[in-house]
Motif scaffolding. Structure first.
Motif, PDB file in Angstrom:
ATOM      1  N   LEU A 112       0.813  -1.109  -0.124  1.00 29.49           N
ATOM      2  CA  LEU A 112       0.006  -0.066  -0.186  1.00 29.49           C
ATOM      3  C   LEU A 112       1.105   1.333   0.019  1.00 29.49           C
ATOM      4  O   LEU A 112       0.589   2.340  -0.704  1.00 29.49           O
ATOM      5  CB  LEU A 112      -1.007  -0.098   1.183  1.00 29.49           C
ATOM      6  N   LEU A 113       2.114   1.380   0.905  1.00 29.28           N
ATOM      7  CA  LEU A 113       2.851   2.380   0.886  1.00 29.28           C
ATOM      8  C   LEU A 113       3.486   2.425  -0.496  1.00 29.28           C
ATOM      9  O   LEU A 113       3.672   3.854  -0.946  1.00 29.28           O
ATOM     10  CB  LEU A 113       3.787   2.249   2.270  1.00 29.28           C
ATOM     11  N   THR A 114       4.064   1.522  -1.025  1.00 31.97           N
ATOM     12  CA  THR A 114       4.921   1.728  -2.271  1.00 31.97           C
ATOM     13  C   THR A 114       3.806   1.969  -3.491  1.00 31.97           C
ATOM     14  O   THR A 114       4.045   2.882  -4.163  1.00 31.97           O
ATOM     15  CB  THR A 114       5.320   0.308  -2.720  1.00 31.97           C
ATOM     16  N   GLY A 115       2.771   1.379  -3.300  1.00 33.46           N
ATOM     17  CA  GLY A 115       1.601   1.845  -4.314  1.00 33.46           C
ATOM     18  C   GLY A 115       1.275   3.394  -4.315  1.00 33.46           C
ATOM     19  O   GLY A 115       1.170   4.081  -5.437  1.00 33.46           O
ATOM     20  N   PHE A 116       1.273   3.854  -2.870  1.00 31.66           N
ATOM     21  CA  PHE A 116       0.970   5.170  -2.793  1.00 31.66           C
ATOM     22  C   PHE A 116       2.166   6.108  -3.497  1.00 31.66           C
ATOM     23  O   PHE A 116       1.800   7.075  -4.233  1.00 31.66           O
ATOM     24  CB  PHE A 116       0.820   5.437  -1.133  1.00 31.66           C
ATOM     25  N   LEU A 117       3.330   5.712  -3.040  1.00 33.69           N
ATOM     26  CA  LEU A 117       4.142   6.689  -3.493  1.00 33.69           C
ATOM     27  C   LEU A 117       4.538   6.484  -5.082  1.00 33.69           C
ATOM     28  O   LEU A 117       4.613   7.302  -5.594  1.00 33.69           O
ATOM     29  CB  LEU A 117       5.467   6.120  -2.935  1.00 33.69           C
ATOM     30  N   ALA A 118       4.293   5.206  -5.502  1.00 34.61           N
ATOM     31  CA  ALA A 118       4.389   4.964  -7.124  1.00 34.61           C
ATOM     32  C   ALA A 118       3.308   5.958  -7.826  1.00 34.61           C
ATOM     33  O   ALA A 118       3.558   6.410  -9.054  1.00 34.61           O
ATOM     34  CB  ALA A 118       4.307   3.668  -7.371  1.00 34.61           C
ATOM     35  N   THR A 119       2.126   6.071  -7.551  1.00 31.76           N
ATOM     36  CA  THR A 119       1.041   6.624  -8.096  1.00 31.76           C
ATOM     37  C   THR A 119       0.777   8.025  -7.852  1.00 31.76           C
ATOM     38  O   THR A 119       0.659   8.456  -8.777  1.00 31.76           O
ATOM     39  CB  THR A 119      -0.365   5.724  -7.581  1.00 31.76           C
ATOM     40  N   ILE A 120       1.017   8.463  -6.482  1.00 32.08           N
ATOM     41  CA  ILE A 120       0.712   9.857  -6.317  1.00 32.08           C
ATOM     42  C   ILE A 120       2.253  10.496  -6.274  1.00 32.08           C
ATOM     43  O   ILE A 120       2.147  11.469  -7.143  1.00 32.08           O
ATOM     44  CB  ILE A 120       0.325   9.649  -4.628  1.00 32.08           C
ATOM     45  N   LEU A 121       3.051   9.913  -5.580  1.00 29.98           N
ATOM     46  CA  LEU A 121       4.405  10.840  -5.502  1.00 29.98           C
ATOM     47  C   LEU A 121       4.949  10.986  -6.729  1.00 29.98           C
ATOM     48  O   LEU A 121       5.284  12.056  -7.400  1.00 29.98           O
ATOM     49  CB  LEU A 121       5.198  10.068  -4.365  1.00 29.98           C
ATOM     50  N   MET A 122       5.147   9.684  -7.709  1.00 31.33           N
ATOM     51  CA  MET A 122       5.777   9.674  -8.855  1.00 31.33           C
ATOM     52  C   MET A 122       4.939  10.661  -9.852  1.00 31.33           C
ATOM     53  O   MET A 122       5.397  11.293 -10.676  1.00 31.33           O
ATOM     54  CB  MET A 122       5.892   8.444  -9.503  1.00 31.33           C
ATOM     55  N   ARG A 123       3.612  10.831  -9.739  1.00 33.10           N
ATOM     56  CA  ARG A 123       2.913  11.539 -10.811  1.00 33.10           C
ATOM     57  C   ARG A 123       2.977  13.014 -10.340  1.00 33.10           C
ATOM     58  O   ARG A 123       3.180  13.840 -11.420  1.00 33.10           O
ATOM     59  CB  ARG A 123       1.498  11.027 -10.596  1.00 33.10           C
ATOM     60  N   VAL A 124       2.897  13.196  -8.948  1.00 37.76           N
ATOM     61  CA  VAL A 124       3.051  14.688  -8.626  1.00 37.76           C
ATOM     62  C   VAL A 124       4.493  15.303  -9.301  1.00 37.76           C
ATOM     63  O   VAL A 124       4.577  16.230  -9.609  1.00 37.76           O
ATOM     64  CB  VAL A 124       3.070  14.851  -7.146  1.00 37.76           C
ATOM     65  N   LEU A 125       5.553  14.293  -8.935  1.00 43.21           N
ATOM     66  CA  LEU A 125       6.908  14.537  -9.192  1.00 43.21           C
ATOM     67  C   LEU A 125       7.098  15.106 -10.759  1.00 43.21           C
ATOM     68  O   LEU A 125       7.515  15.650 -11.339  1.00 43.21           O
ATOM     69  CB  LEU A 125       7.989  13.568  -8.749  1.00 43.21           C
ATOM     70  N   LYS A 126       6.179  14.044 -11.422  1.00 47.25           N
ATOM     71  CA  LYS A 126       6.577  14.004 -12.980  1.00 47.25           C
ATOM     72  C   LYS A 126       5.888  15.588 -13.397  1.00 47.25           C
ATOM     73  O   LYS A 126       6.505  16.193 -14.205  1.00 47.25           O
ATOM     74  CB  LYS A 126       5.667  13.058 -13.636  1.00 47.25           C
ATOM     75  N   ASN A 127       4.662  15.843 -12.801  1.00 50.19           N
ATOM     76  CA  ASN A 127       4.200  17.259 -12.998  1.00 50.19           C
ATOM     77  C   ASN A 127       5.004  18.125 -12.704  1.00 50.19           C
ATOM     78  O   ASN A 127       4.978  19.340 -13.463  1.00 50.19           O
ATOM     79  CB  ASN A 127       2.636  17.626 -12.570  1.00 50.19           C
ATOM     80  N   ASP A 128       5.643  18.081 -11.608  1.00 47.20           N
ATOM     81  CA  ASP A 128       6.613  19.101 -11.098  1.00 47.20           C
ATOM     82  C   ASP A 128       7.892  19.147 -12.139  1.00 47.20           C
ATOM     83  O   ASP A 128       8.037  20.600 -12.260  1.00 47.20           O
ATOM     84  CB  ASP A 128       7.209  18.775  -9.730  1.00 47.20           C
ATOM     85  N   PHE A 129       8.361  18.210 -12.345  1.00 49.30           N
ATOM     86  CA  PHE A 129       9.370  18.316 -13.693  1.00 49.30           C
ATOM     87  C   PHE A 129       9.024  19.008 -14.766  1.00 49.30           C
ATOM     88  O   PHE A 129       9.831  19.797 -15.189  1.00 49.30           O
ATOM     89  CB  PHE A 129       9.854  16.770 -13.610  1.00 49.30           C
ATOM     90  N   MET A 130       7.897  18.546 -15.166  1.00 50.63           N
ATOM     91  CA  MET A 130       7.532  19.111 -16.450  1.00 50.63           C
ATOM     92  C   MET A 130       7.266  20.773 -16.211  1.00 50.63           C
ATOM     93  O   MET A 130       7.552  21.355 -17.157  1.00 50.63           O
ATOM     94  CB  MET A 130       6.103  18.572 -16.816  1.00 50.63           C
ATOM     95  N   LYS A 131       6.681  21.212 -15.271  1.00 44.28           N
ATOM     96  CA  LYS A 131       6.449  22.613 -14.957  1.00 44.28           C
ATOM     97  C   LYS A 131       7.741  23.336 -14.827  1.00 44.28           C
ATOM     98  O   LYS A 131       7.923  24.486 -15.336  1.00 44.28           O
ATOM     99  CB  LYS A 131       5.510  22.713 -13.587  1.00 44.28           C
ATOM    100  N   TYR A 132       8.567  22.767 -14.220  1.00 44.08           N
ATOM    101  CA  TYR A 132      10.128  23.440 -13.977  1.00 44.08           C
ATOM    102  C   TYR A 132      10.849  23.326 -15.089  1.00 44.08           C
ATOM    103  O   TYR A 132      11.821  23.889 -14.954  1.00 44.08           O
ATOM    104  CB  TYR A 132      10.792  22.823 -12.604  1.00 44.08           C
ATOM    105  N   ALA A 133      10.691  22.700 -15.937  1.00 42.07           N
ATOM    106  CA  ALA A 133      11.186  22.314 -17.188  1.00 42.07           C
ATOM    107  C   ALA A 133      11.012  23.416 -18.230  1.00 42.07           C
ATOM    108  O   ALA A 133      11.628  23.508 -19.284  1.00 42.07           O
ATOM    109  CB  ALA A 133      11.149  20.818 -17.832  1.00 42.07           C
ATOM    110  N   GLN A 134       9.784  24.127 -17.885  1.00 39.66           N
ATOM    111  CA  GLN A 134       9.338  25.080 -18.899  1.00 39.66           C
ATOM    112  C   GLN A 134      10.591  26.058 -18.924  1.00 39.66           C
ATOM    113  O   GLN A 134      11.335  26.332 -18.263  1.00 39.66           O
ATOM    114  CB  GLN A 134       7.977  25.870 -18.531  1.00 39.66           C
ATOM    115  N   ASP A 135      10.587  27.126 -20.064  1.00 38.55           N
ATOM    116  CA  ASP A 135      11.712  28.159 -20.375  1.00 38.55           C
ATOM    117  C   ASP A 135      11.570  29.184 -19.022  1.00 38.55           C
ATOM    118  O   ASP A 135      10.576  29.144 -18.247  1.00 38.55           O
ATOM    119  CB  ASP A 135      11.257  28.690 -21.489  1.00 38.55           C
TER     120      ASP A 135
END
Length: 602
Positions: A251-274
């Motif tokens: 449950l914990l790893t699933g939470f991190l994989a689905t929530i944290l990784m998705r949030v981080l991916k969005n963060d990376f995309m946002k911070y990669a903008q010009d």
């Protein structure tokens, strides 16, 4: 009995490995004394029988020498020379008043006669009232029995109870050819001495010896002591504990994989903008504290010392599990665990010195000598203070838990000649390692102000949340460990315990990483100490379980037993706090470095 021999260094490819060398030294240290159970006997040979200790059945720490009770002695009582671990375990073996020659049966033999005075009768009566038991060893096989019984039948008033002392023991011994395989002691309920009244009593201590042949091989004679912890219904509970823990991990790893990784991916995309797009956005989130997130923590010397001590305790735990899994801690290998703890802790002190000094220098610390002294005292200091108090209590009670002066001298010499030099050598090596702290972002000159956060984001609530999940993954197994350490049950399923330990580490690391991420997204850059405290908070939950176990699950009582239980469990839980705190911080540090390395920080 042992899978490795210390007479010859094993010829292996990893022969020069430090880990294998430490493990080999530890096994050799445990085998310092020859195993008497390997003796073969001929008919009529004298087989060693030692009386060990007596004490209240429900107070495992409160034990006394066998002849502290007025049992009659056959004459010259000889003490058995014991190893360090046996003394630490509270064993005090002396020659017993019974003579059990190999394959020689005896029928109602008189061991000795005694005239008990009123004072001695009162002493025996007090022991019977507290359910005193005795422990002996015959050819290194344990024997137990109660010294008497209380007759409560038909009596509601405790003042009307009758107290009886058993005076006849029947030894039933099994043998296979020329070796002793099994022994049990039965007390004759009809051969008793009435201790109810304070008056002089004449007593004859008698014993009977019966021998029978068995096909059980010598190598399996200890199996019956380990079967109780591996019965099917017990194994079902152990596996339920593991499944419960695995579900928590999933449950914990699933939470991190689905929530944290998705949030981080969005963060990376946002911070990669010009840059222009980034300038138009409101500066919030973990990216905007990149200039403060690697700012070194307060009390850096204490922090580095805690990491060093935690790393040493983690290494010690791993080595103990390795020895357990290869079969060193077989049932009633007297003192083997305590010997291993002392030896391995001394040998791994260099790891504490190296880790603390190296990390302290990475944090740009200058007084590495003071840091090294702090590292050496951080765990041993509270442990030594606790030991001094509890040893004084044991001396007052005249219990076998009180260490003899010679044993204390040996421990001090180990500390002086092994632990301290290795700690200093490790510290010098860490100081000279010249490793720089790997920070993917530059730290600004002035720290950013931390915004006002809600109460549930403060340290104490975060610690409560971080400690609860790892504790919930291990609490079922904790009962069996407590029943073994603070009771008379035997724990031998080390493979299951090792799996639970791995799960504990995984859950601790993941929950600390998750809470660290949430802390950074709230723009709180003081995550160093928080991650350590959150990782180690499981130790506080374990100590809370101690309170529950003592009052709800055990029958322990008395000042000595209470002080020993809570005193030594405080040291153990403190060790868990340091070890799991180190695991939590290392996981958080890896995570923080990873996410800040993945973005472009200006």
């Amino acid at each position: 009995m042992f899978p490795l021999s210390c007479r010859r260094f094993p010829d292996r490819s990893m022969k020069d490995s430090l880990i294998f060398t430490l493990l080999w030294i530890a096994i050799c240290a445990i085998q310092v004394a020859p195993d008497a159970s390997n003796h073969r006997y001929s008919e009529g040979d004298s087989v060693p029988l030692y009386a060990n200790k007596v004490g209240p059945f429900h107070n495992p720490s409160e034990t006394y020498r066998y002849f502290d009770l007025p049992f009659c002695s056959p004459g010259d009582v000889k003490e058995k020379k014991e190893a360090l671990g046996e003394v630490l375990n509270g064993d005090r073996l002396v020659s017993a008043p019974y003579k059990l020659d190999f394959k020689r049966e005896k029928d109602t033999e008189v061991a000795c006669k005694s005239k008990l005075s009123k004072k001695e009768v009162a002493q025996f009566r007090a022991a019977v009232k507290k359910d005193y038991y005795f422990q002996m060893y015959y050819d290194d096989l344990p024997i137990w029995g109660f010294i008497g019984k209380v007759d409560r039948e038909g009596r509601d008033d405790p003042s009307e109870y009758k107290y009886f002392l058993f005076k006849h023991i029947q030894f039933d011994i099994s043998y296979n050819r020329d070796r002793v395989i099994e022994i049990s002691a039965r007390m004759d309920p009809h051969s008793v001495v009435d201790l109810t009244e304070d008056k002089d009593v004449d007593v004859e201590f008698m014993y009977t010896v019966k021998w029978r042949e068995t096909d059980t091989p010598f190598e399996k004679r200890m199996d019956k002591y380990s079967q109780s912890s591996s019965l099917p219904h017990h194994l079902e509970i152990h596996w339920f504990s593991i499944i419960n823990s695995c579900v928590t991990v999933l449950l914990l790893t699933g939470f991190l994989a689905t929530i944290l990784m998705r949030v981080l991916k969005n963060d990376f995309m946002k911070y990669a903008q010009d840059e222009e797009a980034a300038d138009d956005q409101e500066e919030t989130g973990w990216k905007y504290i990149h200039g403060d997130v690697f700012r070194f923590p307060k009390y850096k010397s204490l922090f580095a010392a805690a990491l060093g001590s935690g790393t040493q305790l983690f290494t010690l735990t791993v080595f103990i599990f390795m020895l357990a899994l290869v079969g060193v801690f077989y049932p009633y290998n007297r003192g083997a665990l305590f010997t291993a703890l002392v030896v391995i802790y001394a040998l791994t002190s260099g790891i504490a010195g190296y880790t603390a000094s190296s990390f302290y220098c990475q944090l740009e610390g200058t007084n590495w000598v003071r840091n090294l002294l702090l590292t050496g005292c951080l765990f041993c200091g509270p442990l030594f203070a606790t030991f001094c108090f509890l040893n004084t209590v044991a001396i007052v009670y005249n219990a076998t838990a009180a260490l003899p002066f010679g044993t204390i001298v040996v421990i001090v010499l180990i500390w002086t000649l092994v632990t301290s030099p290795l700690l200093v050598l490790g510290g010098i090596a860490g100081k000279n390692s010249r490793i720089e702290f790997q920070a993917p972002c530059r730290t600004t000159k002035y720290p950013r102000e931390i915004p006002q956060l809600p109460w549930y984001r403060s340290t104490v609530p975060q610690m409560a949340m971080a400690g609860f999940l790892p504790f919930s993954a291990i609490y079922i197994e904790l009962y069996y460990i407590f029943a073994s350490v603070w009771g008379h049950k035997i724990y031998t399923i080390y493979s299951i315990l090792f799996i639970v330990f791995i799960i504990l580490l995984i859950v601790t690391a993941f929950i600390t990483v998750a809470l660290t991420y949430f802390q950074l997204t709230a723009e709180d850059h003081e995550w160093w100490w928080r991650s350590f405290l959150c990782g180690g908070s499981t130790g506080l939950f374990i100590y809370g379980y101690c309170l529950y176990y003592y009052y709800a699950r055990s029958d322990m009582s008395g000042f000595m037993q209470t002080s020993f239980f809570f005193g030594y469990m405080a040291c153990i839980c403190y060790g868990f706090f340091l070890m799991l705190g180190t695991v939590g911080f290392r996981a958080a540090l890896f995570f923080v470095r990873h996410i800040y390395r993945s973005i472009k920080c200006e």
